[in-house]
Design an enzyme around this catalytic site. Structure first.
Site, PDB file in Angstrom:
ATOM      1  N   HIS A  98     -37.307 -10.477  -9.344  1.00 46.71           N
ATOM      2  CA  HIS A  98     -37.693 -11.293  -8.190  1.00 46.71           C
ATOM      3  C   HIS A  98     -36.873 -10.919  -6.963  1.00 46.71           C
ATOM      4  O   HIS A  98     -35.696 -11.257  -6.855  1.00 46.71           O
ATOM      5  CB  HIS A  98     -37.522 -12.777  -8.534  1.00 46.71           C
ATOM      6  CG  HIS A  98     -37.981 -13.690  -7.445  1.00 46.71           C
ATOM      7  ND1 HIS A  98     -37.235 -14.732  -6.963  1.00 46.71           N
ATOM      8  CD2 HIS A  98     -39.138 -13.692  -6.730  1.00 46.71           C
ATOM      9  CE1 HIS A  98     -37.907 -15.339  -6.000  1.00 46.71           C
ATOM     10  NE2 HIS A  98     -39.061 -14.733  -5.833  1.00 46.71           N
ATOM     11  N   SER A 112     -42.702 -15.698  -8.193  1.00 51.90           N
ATOM     12  CA  SER A 112     -41.666 -16.623  -7.738  1.00 51.90           C
ATOM     13  C   SER A 112     -41.606 -17.856  -8.613  1.00 51.90           C
ATOM     14  O   SER A 112     -40.598 -18.551  -8.637  1.00 51.90           O
ATOM     15  CB  SER A 112     -41.973 -17.113  -6.323  1.00 51.90           C
ATOM     16  OG  SER A 112     -42.215 -16.042  -5.472  1.00 51.90           O
ATOM     17  N   ASN A 172     -35.640 -20.431  -5.631  1.00 47.80           N
ATOM     18  CA  ASN A 172     -36.825 -21.188  -5.233  1.00 47.80           C
ATOM     19  C   ASN A 172     -36.816 -22.608  -5.766  1.00 47.80           C
ATOM     20  O   ASN A 172     -37.349 -23.525  -5.129  1.00 47.80           O
ATOM     21  CB  ASN A 172     -38.097 -20.461  -5.666  1.00 47.80           C
ATOM     22  CG  ASN A 172     -38.369 -19.253  -4.779  1.00 47.80           C
ATOM     23  OD1 ASN A 172     -37.724 -19.092  -3.738  1.00 47.80           O
ATOM     24  ND2 ASN A 172     -39.287 -18.413  -5.179  1.00 47.80           N
ATOM     25  N   GLU A 202     -33.270 -11.711  -8.568  1.00 45.39           N
ATOM     26  CA  GLU A 202     -33.183 -12.513  -9.785  1.00 45.39           C
ATOM     27  C   GLU A 202     -33.875 -11.733 -10.899  1.00 45.39           C
ATOM     28  O   GLU A 202     -35.052 -11.392 -10.779  1.00 45.39           O
ATOM     29  CB  GLU A 202     -33.851 -13.878  -9.587  1.00 45.39           C
ATOM     30  CG  GLU A 202     -33.051 -14.801  -8.677  1.00 45.39           C
ATOM     31  CD  GLU A 202     -33.766 -16.104  -8.347  1.00 45.39           C
ATOM     32  OE1 GLU A 202     -33.088 -17.131  -8.191  1.00 45.39           O
ATOM     33  OE2 GLU A 202     -35.012 -16.100  -8.233  1.00 45.39           O
TER      34      GLU A 202
HETATM   35  N1  NAD Z   1     -43.710 -14.151   0.234  1.00 44.93           N
HETATM   36  C1  NAD Z   1     -42.496 -14.299  -0.231  1.00 44.93           C
HETATM   37  O1  NAD Z   1     -41.589 -14.694   0.503  1.00 44.93           O
HETATM   38  C2  NAD Z   1     -42.196 -13.975  -1.679  1.00 44.93           C
HETATM   39  C3  NAD Z   1     -40.861 -13.800  -2.054  1.00 44.93           C
HETATM   40  C4  NAD Z   1     -40.580 -13.418  -3.372  1.00 44.93           C
HETATM   41  C5  NAD Z   1     -41.604 -13.260  -4.274  1.00 44.93           C
HETATM   42  N2  NAD Z   1     -42.909 -13.459  -3.887  1.00 44.93           N
HETATM   43  C6  NAD Z   1     -43.955 -13.246  -4.897  1.00 44.93           C
HETATM   44  O2  NAD Z   1     -44.490 -11.950  -4.689  1.00 44.93           O
HETATM   45  C7  NAD Z   1     -45.856 -11.924  -5.067  1.00 44.93           C
HETATM   46  C8  NAD Z   1     -46.689 -11.433  -3.890  1.00 44.93           C
HETATM   47  O3  NAD Z   1     -46.571 -12.360  -2.822  1.00 44.93           O
HETATM   48  P1  NAD Z   1     -46.843 -11.940  -1.305  1.00 44.93           P
HETATM   49  O4  NAD Z   1     -46.318 -13.038  -0.466  1.00 44.93           O
HETATM   50  O5  NAD Z   1     -46.371 -10.564  -1.091  1.00 44.93           O
HETATM   51  O6  NAD Z   1     -48.436 -11.985  -1.274  1.00 44.93           O
HETATM   52  P2  NAD Z   1     -49.433 -11.322  -0.201  1.00 44.93           P
HETATM   53  O7  NAD Z   1     -50.627 -12.182  -0.198  1.00 44.93           O
HETATM   54  O8  NAD Z   1     -48.717 -11.081   1.083  1.00 44.93           O
HETATM   55  O9  NAD Z   1     -49.761  -9.886  -0.831  1.00 44.93           O
HETATM   56  C9  NAD Z   1     -50.462  -9.714  -2.028  1.00 44.93           C
HETATM   57  C10 NAD Z   1     -51.111  -8.322  -2.012  1.00 44.93           C
HETATM   58  O10 NAD Z   1     -51.680  -8.074  -3.299  1.00 44.93           O
HETATM   59  C11 NAD Z   1     -52.885  -7.344  -3.103  1.00 44.93           C
HETATM   60  N3  NAD Z   1     -53.727  -7.478  -4.307  1.00 44.93           N
HETATM   61  C12 NAD Z   1     -54.482  -8.521  -4.685  1.00 44.93           C
HETATM   62  N4  NAD Z   1     -55.120  -8.226  -5.836  1.00 44.93           N
HETATM   63  C13 NAD Z   1     -54.735  -6.977  -6.195  1.00 44.93           C
HETATM   64  C14 NAD Z   1     -55.069  -6.121  -7.276  1.00 44.93           C
HETATM   65  N5  NAD Z   1     -55.900  -6.497  -8.220  1.00 44.93           N
HETATM   66  N6  NAD Z   1     -54.513  -4.877  -7.327  1.00 44.93           N
HETATM   67  C15 NAD Z   1     -53.663  -4.481  -6.369  1.00 44.93           C
HETATM   68  N7  NAD Z   1     -53.324  -5.250  -5.305  1.00 44.93           N
HETATM   69  C16 NAD Z   1     -53.858  -6.492  -5.222  1.00 44.93           C
HETATM   70  C17 NAD Z   1     -53.481  -7.977  -1.867  1.00 44.93           C
HETATM   71  O11 NAD Z   1     -54.416  -7.110  -1.257  1.00 44.93           O
HETATM   72  C18 NAD Z   1     -52.242  -8.209  -0.989  1.00 44.93           C
HETATM   73  O12 NAD Z   1     -51.983  -7.123  -0.152  1.00 44.93           O
HETATM   74  C19 NAD Z   1     -46.194 -13.335  -5.523  1.00 44.93           C
HETATM   75  O13 NAD Z   1     -46.071 -13.409  -6.903  1.00 44.93           O
HETATM   76  C20 NAD Z   1     -45.142 -14.168  -4.833  1.00 44.93           C
HETATM   77  O14 NAD Z   1     -44.884 -15.370  -5.495  1.00 44.93           O
HETATM   78  C21 NAD Z   1     -43.204 -13.787  -2.598  1.00 44.93           C
END
Ligand code: NAD
Length: 596
Positions: free
Chosen positions: A142, A121, A192, A154
């Site tokens: 994204h 993000s 964002n 995005e």
């Molecule tokens: N939460 C949101 O609203 C949102 C929206 C758009 C983008 N994002 C982006 O998406 C990405 C993930 O965010 P999220 O909110 O889903 O996080 P999250 O914490 O909910 O999930 C992350 C997952 O990654 C797994 N993980 C960690 N290390 C790993 C590895 N080495 N190999 C495989 N899996 C692994 C974890 O076990 C976890 O299940 C981030 O870059 C975030 O900025 C988030």
């Protein structure tokens, strides 16, 4: 010919990853879904199952299609399972070093022609790409939360991403039924960058007890038509993820203090309050992962109980003024059964206001929303006067005269002399400090702000502004009155912009700055906020409706009161106002409305 994507990999099955898996599998694409451990894999699988089961229950997905969808997903622990996919989307936590490590390994295990994409993000896609030997095949894709629902994607290209890869990914987005905006690699991209300053500001309001969490959220939902309030959205995003995004945006985006994460966020993350995914964040949820909010110790008591809390009985209401707001407010009170005394500066003005109220009530009758008898009863409850003396026996006065402090102060001094003791005196000011008006009287404890939104008969929100001298009884009375009017009253402190304008206008101003910096176009920015965040209008559509002069005046107030450098009005906004491009009302603002 666009590249065929028959199998894609998703790394990390958390909030975003599980949703992204669903998006691909729903569209007939095979997915290799990868996690770091067996328990994490099980959680990801459970999230996908729960989401598709919900879709079936809601009739949005046939049971057979759900089963086919699940058959397309192959779950595995560890990146080597991705050896033969065409594209990988990484969705692990928002840490640069972690993402770089994963990309270095993906580069080793994936086929040389595979595209490697990140769902980051806020981190630099460029910095992530240089961890591989194929930065020209690295791109940002994204998605928005929840990925199966939100239409926007995005697509982030770096200076080295090959144009063919960009074109292939754009075609893929179309195949997924998404709308893409393609942009360069900048902290926060479009959505964002515009969203997180606002979210952080809302957290600061909660932290300083400026307003209650329910009130902050209700204000933005009801005042701006947003699908959810900022604190509920923080819970959906995940507070740990939100913290990391803010922190990165602060460091990458020019150290704008508005992106420095509010201390409360870090405390909540440390305490394990991560939002929905942990079952508790700003709100408490039925169980981890559930969207259902349950009451907790911060939940306000049911309205009736709260209303008993010292609220005074109100039967007769005075409304002072003859403009749009006064007219709407008279109608609202009369329709709700209050006896109303309207005071204007002369019989001619009273006749005009009376005509306007009649016209509006008649519209209700024509549309079948109001019975003729109720219209007549409402009109019968209003008396028209040109002198404040007729306010001697009212229980509440609502002032809605011109937005000038000297005029309002003089009026409140007169009301102080005329009105009986115990009356609640309310101002509808949208920009002046309520305390200035209160101190023009000998009874500042009885003075509140009642900030109605335009058009008052339609808008469901009223901001109840309490000053440092307002008594709890006056606040309770104001809130009870809002409820009796069928509106939601949200209580906040006496600061410039109250809740809604303070959160809304800096975001609009930021959008103007983004346009000014030529990062994106007005159309793409509007698209991004509507399709990525569910806003009813994009920032430039809204600015043209509100009026650029109005937006500039509010933004100036906010800047002057809070001295926040990030609140300084965007030069482009100032120039458009100077040029007389004020929006729809002058047929030209950010867009040309002369042909519509
Ligand atoms: N939460 C949101 O609203 C949102 C929206 C758009 C983008 N994002 C982006 O998406 C990405 C993930 O965010 P999220 O909110 O889903 O996080 P999250 O914490 O909910 O999930 C992350 C997952 O990654 C797994 N993980 C960690 N290390 C790993 C590895 N080495 N190999 C495989 N899996 C692994 C974890 O076990 C976890 O299940 C981030 O870059 C975030 O900025 C988030």
């Amino acid at each position: 010919m666009a590249r065929e994507f028959s199998t894609v990999g998703v790394v990390g099955l958390g909030t975003m990853g599980a949703g992204i898996v669903e998006v691909f599998a729903r569209n007939g694409i095979d997915v290799v879904a990868v996690e770091i451990s067996e328990p994490a894999l099980e959680r990801g699988r459970a999230t996908l199952t729960a989401s598709t089961d919900r879709a079936v229950a809601k009739g949005k997905l046939a049971a057979a299609d759900r089963d086919a969808l699940h058959e397309r997903v192959h779950f595995a622990v560890g990146l080597p399972a991705l050896h033969s996919v065409d594209l990988v989307i990484e969705a692990v936590p928002e840490h640069l070093d972690l993402k770089q490590r994963i990309f270095a390994e993906l580069d080793r295990v994936c086929r040389p022609e595979a595209i490697l994409a990140t769902n980051t993000s806020s981190l630099s896609v460029t910095e992530i790409s240089v961890a591989t030997t194929r930065p020209n095949q690295v791109i940002g894709i994204h998605f928005f939360n929840p990925a199966p629902v939100m239409k926007l994607v995005e697509v982030v290209r770096t200076v080295v991403t090959s144009p063919e890869v960009v074109a292939d990914v754009e075609a893929l987005c179309a195949r997924l039924g998404k709308v893409d905006v393609t942009i360069n690699d900048r902290a926060g991209f479009i959505a964002n960058a515009l969203l997180f300053g606002y979210l952080n500001h809302a957290v600061a309001m909660a932290e300083s007890h400026y307003a209650a969490r329910e009130d902050i959220d209700a204000a933005m939902k009801l005042g701006c038509g947003l699908p959810m309030g900022p604190l509920a959205l923080m819970d959906l995003i995940g507070l740990d993820t939100a913290y990391e995004i803010l922190d990165t945006m602060y460091r990458r985006g020019g150290r704008d203090r508005r992106h420095a994460p509010v201390p409360l966020l870090k405390q909540m993350v440390t305490a394990g309050l991560l939002g929905r995914k942990s079952g508790r964040g700003f709100y408490t949820y039925e169980r981890p992962g559930s969207p259902v909010v349950v009451p907790d110790e911060a939940t306000p008591p049911a309205t009736e109980a709260a209303l008993a809390d010292g609220a005074r009985a109100i039967a007769k209401v005075g409304v002072v003024g003859s403009g749009t707001m006064a007219t709407g407010i008279i109608e609202v009170f009369a329709k709700a059964g209050y006896e109303v005394v309207s005071v204007t500066r002369g019989a001619e003005k009273s006749a005009k206001v009376c005509e306007a109220v009649k016209t509006s009530l008649n519209k209700g009758v024509v549309r079948g929303k109001l019975a003729e008898a109720d219209r007549d009863a409402a009109l019968g409850r209003i008396s028209w006067s040109a002198t404040l003396d007729h306010l001697a026996d009212v229980d509440l006065v609502v002032e809605a005269v011109v937005e000038e402090l000297s005029v309002k102060k003089a009026l409140f001094a007169s009301l102080d002399e005329i009105c009986k003791p115990g009356v609640v005196l309310a101002t509808t000011t949208s920009s002046l400090p309520v305390i200035d008006v209160a101190m023009a009287t000998q009874r500042p404890a009885d003075v509140v702000g009642l900030h109605f939104f335009n058009p008052a008969p339609v808008m469901p929100l009223v901001e109840v502004v309490r000053t440092i001298r307002t008594s709890p009884e006056a606040t309770a009375t104001a809130r009870a009155v809002c409820a009796a009017l069928g509106k939601t009253g949200v209580v906040c402190g006496d600061r410039s912009g109250f809740i809604v304008n303070a959160l809304l206008f800096p975001y609009l101003n930021d959008a103007v700055r983004m346009l000014e910096a030529s990062y994106s176009t007005a159309d793409d920015i509007d698209h991004a906020m509507k399709l990525g965040c569910g806003y009813p209008m994009g920032p430039f559509e809204l600015l043209d409706v509100v009026g650029l002069d109005v937006a500039l005046a509010i933004q100036r107030e906010l800047y002057l009161e809070l001295r926040e450098p990030g609140f300084a009005p965007a030069p482009l906004l100032e120039h458009l106002v100077t040029a007389g491009y004020l929006g729809r009302k002058t047929r030209r603002g950010f867009r040309d409305h002369s042909h519509r």
